[in-house]
Each structure stands twice: as structure tokens, then as C-alpha cells.
Design an enzyme around this catalytic site. Structure first.
Site, PDB file in Angstrom:
ATOM      1  N   SER A 183      20.040  38.895  19.358  1.00  0.00           N
ATOM      2  CA  SER A 183      21.446  39.259  19.427  1.00  0.00           C
ATOM      3  C   SER A 183      21.678  40.337  20.482  1.00  0.00           C
ATOM      4  O   SER A 183      22.393  40.126  21.450  1.00  0.00           O
ATOM      5  CB  SER A 183      21.942  39.736  18.061  1.00  0.00           C
ATOM      6  OG  SER A 183      23.273  40.212  18.135  1.00  0.00           O
TER       7      SER A 183
ATOM      8  N   HIS B 169      27.245  35.145  21.186  1.00  0.00           N
ATOM      9  CA  HIS B 169      27.932  35.869  22.253  1.00  0.00           C
ATOM     10  C   HIS B 169      27.643  35.278  23.630  1.00  0.00           C
ATOM     11  O   HIS B 169      28.244  35.702  24.627  1.00  0.00           O
ATOM     12  CB  HIS B 169      27.524  37.352  22.232  1.00  0.00           C
ATOM     13  CG  HIS B 169      26.100  37.604  22.638  1.00  0.00           C
ATOM     14  ND1 HIS B 169      25.082  37.765  21.718  1.00  0.00           N
ATOM     15  CD2 HIS B 169      25.522  37.713  23.847  1.00  0.00           C
ATOM     16  CE1 HIS B 169      23.945  37.967  22.360  1.00  0.00           C
ATOM     17  NE2 HIS B 169      24.183  37.944  23.656  1.00  0.00           N
TER      18      HIS B 169
ATOM     19  N   GLY C  20      19.492  38.615  29.490  1.00  0.00           N
ATOM     20  CA  GLY C  20      18.967  37.270  29.711  1.00  0.00           C
ATOM     21  C   GLY C  20      18.121  36.776  28.555  1.00  0.00           C
ATOM     22  O   GLY C  20      17.873  35.578  28.426  1.00  0.00           O
TER      23      GLY C  20
ATOM     24  N   SER D  13      19.019  37.060  25.457  1.00  0.00           N
ATOM     25  CA  SER D  13      19.922  36.695  24.365  1.00  0.00           C
ATOM     26  C   SER D  13      19.669  35.275  23.880  1.00  0.00           C
ATOM     27  O   SER D  13      19.528  34.349  24.687  1.00  0.00           O
ATOM     28  CB  SER D  13      21.378  36.792  24.817  1.00  0.00           C
ATOM     29  OG  SER D  13      21.813  38.119  24.797  1.00  0.00           O
TER      30      SER D  13
ATOM     31  N   ASP E 224      26.306  36.114  14.925  1.00  0.00           N
ATOM     32  CA  ASP E 224      25.972  35.941  16.343  1.00  0.00           C
ATOM     33  C   ASP E 224      25.107  34.696  16.515  1.00  0.00           C
ATOM     34  O   ASP E 224      23.906  34.776  16.764  1.00  0.00           O
ATOM     35  CB  ASP E 224      25.251  37.173  16.882  1.00  0.00           C
ATOM     36  CG  ASP E 224      25.234  37.202  18.411  1.00  0.00           C
ATOM     37  OD1 ASP E 224      25.755  36.253  19.033  1.00  0.00           O
ATOM     38  OD2 ASP E 224      24.697  38.167  18.985  1.00  0.00           O
TER      39      ASP E 224
END
Length: 437
Positions: A334, A206, A317, A319, A236
């Protein structure tokens, strides 16, 4: 008087040579067995063997007779079983058996029924092995009517499907684990991987679509690479190809903050109850436990399945940042709910599934034909794990000084021995000549 001085000199030389041998041996031993330069940063657990035992039992007994496995607070494997015969098999293997009512097949059938229902953003469900339930959660964004419809679906499946509302919002964590920047926002680098020809960063899907250009060095003034593949929603994960094709020095290390890092030695499969650690560019190193597997989350952008659920916190941030345990890579961040001030739930994309889909393998310590590089672009990070013995033996920085001291001490010891032997031989000849006139 002259002979006494010679004896003293020889004795001092021998003692110095022996001392040099001991010092050199110590230096070599520490170079071979010790940690590499740089502070150790990662706590380590001992759950892998217990997890392997539980997984093997579940695979052997099958989904109709078991309902998952986990690691208890003492690090021992526990397997949920549906009959006494399976319980006996678990106990004979040295694990703890817990008899439950619903099998893994029933739990998965319930999850399939939930997936078939109309999708409601802000909801998630997991298979809770320890409670032998499917737990359905709705965050604060879910309307009353949508929640009523979903709870109706859950009730129609059976009493082992439990519903609950949760605080916060289930969101992806866009906005480590060094920061990587693009027009889509800020994420964290996950793990370095390779296809044998080029090196890549594996991060969250993402974070940005194919074609996204990524920059590093905090200020975003150095181009890292471009997203060349990925999957979101559904899965993801994404793959960022390095601009120069190589990860660089320290590719087997993930950053955990304060200039420290953890050396990654391979990939692993998580187990419920296992102690894990996550690193991200916003909140740094955080620890917690795996609370569920095969989780499904309905983000506003779409549904993602097969995730690892943990009680580790994360913030925007983080991720794409790495999830690991005992030096083994487990997944990339995720999304979730909550924050690191109040706590929360965080979900991770499992790493083995992502690598298999992308056709890459993890860059680990001691790989042939390539230098190891940081898990995030931006320079080498001191590692916490050990270096393979062969790498230590061929590293002149570690062994050179010790071997030099050993060699010099051996030469000195042999020299003093030869001098003493020659002097003793001459003294004997003089005595022998005097006795025989």
C-alpha cells in the site's frame, strides 16, 4: 573357452541391467520429490504453526482477556493476557503468556477514538501488542498545530496511547512483481486471482481508478488489461482484468528478480513478529518482519484502515507488489515512509479481505481447469516451491526419461535371466541323457 565368454557376457549384461534400474529409479525419485526446473529464490520461515496457535488462543479466550499475539525471535507463539487464569490456559496450550494491563477491547476502543478525531494527513496509528500500547505517529508534513491537536486527543484517551514523530513521509508507493504501466503511473502486479471464469491481477487500489488501462513488458507496448473494480481510500486494492481473460503459464508464481520466482500455494494470516518478504518492480525482493496489525494510515489521498505494518522497505513503483511468507500470500503493498537505502516502514493491504470483497480466489499451484501463470504479466518465472505429486507423475518432461531407463533395464534383466535359464535347462538335459545312456 566359448562357455567362459558366454558367462562373462551374461554377467556384464546383468550388471548393466541392474545399473540401469538404479539410474532410472534415481531419475524418477528426483522428478517426484525434487524441485521444479529453475533456481529457488525465496527464503522460507516456520512461523505459520506458531501464528495459528496464538490466533486460536485469542479467539477462544476473547478480547476482554487477551491483547493480541505474536511470534518471538525463536518462532514460538506469545499471547498477551490480562489475568492469571488466561495465562494458565495459554501455557497449557504450549504458548508463552505475557500479562499486560490493557485488553484488546481497550486498545481497539482507543483506535476508534482516534478515528473519530479530525483527520490529519501524514499520521498513522497501530496497535502495538508487545508494548500493550496504541502508537500514534506523525511524519514531517504534519504541522505543529495539527500535531498538538492530535496529541491532545491521545492524552485524553489514556496513558497507553503513545505519540511520536517519524522521519520521511507517509505516501502511497505509486510511480514485483513485474511492472505494470498506465497513465496514472507505474505499479507492481500483486497476485493472480480468478472468479472461475476470468483471471485478474490483484494490486493496490491507489494505482488507478476503475477504467485504467494497463500495459506491460517494461516498455509498455503490450496491453495487460483494465481495472474493473477496486477500493481506495478506506481500503487499498483493485482488480485488473486480463485483456484475453487468462493469466497464462506460471500464474501461481511471483517474480523476485533475476529471472527467479516463488511459487504461491495459498493465502495466510500474518502474525506480529513473523518473517515476511515483499517483491516490487523498483526494489526487488526485500525481507523483514510484521511489526503491527490493524494499522490506520492517513495518506494525503485519504484514510486507509486494517493494514499490515512491517519494517520491510519499499520505494515508488513497488505499490501493489506481493507480500508473502512460506509460500503463502499475505497482502499487497500500500504505502509507507523511508526507502531501501535508509530503511523505513511499509504498510500492506491484507489479501483475504480484498479477495472476499472482490469475489475472487487466489490462483495457486495445481489448480484444475486452468494453467498457472506468473503473478505479474510478462511470461513464466521459474518457481521456488514444489509441484504437487499428481502433477509430477503426469508430467512427461520429469518422469519420461527415468521410466524409459527403468523399463529398458527390466526388459534386459528378464531377457538375460531367460537366456540363462534356457541354457541351464539344455545343459541339464544333455547331462541327464548321458547318465541314462
Amino acid at each position: 573357452m566359448r562357455h567362459a565368454r558366454r558367462r562373462i557376457v551374461r554377467r556384464v549384461a546383468r550388471l548393466a541391467a541392474v545399473g540401469g534400474l538404479l539410474l532410472g529409479a534415481t531419475m524418477v525419485t528426483r522428478a517426484v520429490a525434487g524441485e521444479p526446473p529453475g533456481p529457488s529464490a525465496a527464503p522460507r520461515t516456520l512461523a505459520q504453526s506458531a501464528s495459528g496457535t496464538g490466533a486460536a488462543l485469542v479467539a477462544r479466550l476473547g478480547g476482554a482477556r487477551t491483547a493480541g499475539h505474536w511470534v518471538d525471535s525463536d518462532g514460538r507463539p506469545v499471547v498477551a493476557v490480562t489475568d492469571e487464569s488466561a495465562a494458565d490456559a495459554v501455557r497449557r496450550a504450549g504458548a508463552t503468556a505475557k500479562t499486560v494491563r490493557h485488553s484488546m477491547s481497550e486498545l481497539r476502543s482507543a483506535a476508534s477514538a482516534l478515528r473519530a478525531a479530525p483527520q490529519v494527513p501524514g499520521t498513522a496509528w497501530v496497535l502495538d501488542y508487545r508494548a500493550n500500547e496504541v502508537v500514534v505517529r506523525g511524519d514531517r508534513t504534519v504541522s505543529g498545530s495539527d500535531w498538538s491537536r492530535l496529541t491532545g486527543v491521545a492524552e485524553s484517551i489514556g496513558g497507553f496511547v503513545r505519540t511520536e514523530r517519524t522521519g520521511g513521509t507517509f505516501t502511497t508507493r505509486l510511480n514485483g512483481a513485474e511492472p505494470i504501466l498506465s497513465t496514472a503511473g507505474r505499479c507492481s502486479a500483486g497476485f493472480n486471482v480468478t472468479d472461475g471464469t476470468r483471471d485478474f491481477v490483484l494490486t493496490a487500489g491507489h494505482c488507478g481508478p476503475t477504467g485504467s488501462v494497463w500495459f506491460g513488458d517494461g516498455a509498455g507496448d503490450r496491453q495487460i488489461g483494465t481495472t474493473v473494480a477496486g477500493s481506495f481510500p478506506g481500503d487499498d486494492f483493485s482488480l485488473v482484468a486480463y485483456a484475453d481473460g487468462e493469466a497464462g503459464d506460471g500464474a501461481d508464481v511471483v517474480a523476485v528478480g533475476d529471472g527467479k520466482g516463488v511459487r504461491i500455494t495459498g493465502t495466510g494470516e500474518p502474525a506480529v513478529g513473523q518473517r515476511v518478504f515483499r517483491s516490487g518492480s523498483t526494489s526487488g525482493l526485500r525481507g523483514g518482519r510484521v511489526t503491527a496489525l490493524d494499522a490506520t494510515v492517513n495518506y494525503p489521498e485519504g484514510r486507509v484502515t486494517g493494514l499490515i505494518e512491517t519494517d520491510v522497505c519499499a520505494e515508488p513503483g513497488d505499490s501493489g507488489g506481493p507480500l508473502f511468507s512460506e509460500g503463502l500470500a499475505l497482502g499487497v503493498t500500500s504505502g509507507g515512509s523511508g526507502d531501501c537505502a535508509r530503511g523505513g516502514t511499509t504498510f500492506f493491504q491484507p489479501l483475504p479481505e480484498a479477495m472476499e470483497s472482490l469475489g475472487v480466489r487466489l490462483i495457486v499451484s495445481g489448480r484444475e481447469g486452468a494453467a498457472a501463470g506468473t503473478s505479474a504479466p510478462g511470461g513464466a518465472v521459474p518457481g521456488a516451491g514444489g509441484t504437487p505429486l499428481l502433477a509430477r507423475l503426469t508430467d512427461r518432461r520429469h518422469l519420461g526419461p527415468g521410466l524409459l531407463v527403468v523399463a529398458g533395464s527390466l526388459v534386459a534383466l528378464v531377457a538375460t535371466r531367460r537366456i540363462r535359464t534356457e541354457q541351464d535347462r539344455k545343459a541339464y538335459r544333455r547331462r541327464y541323457s548321458a547318465m541314462w545312456g
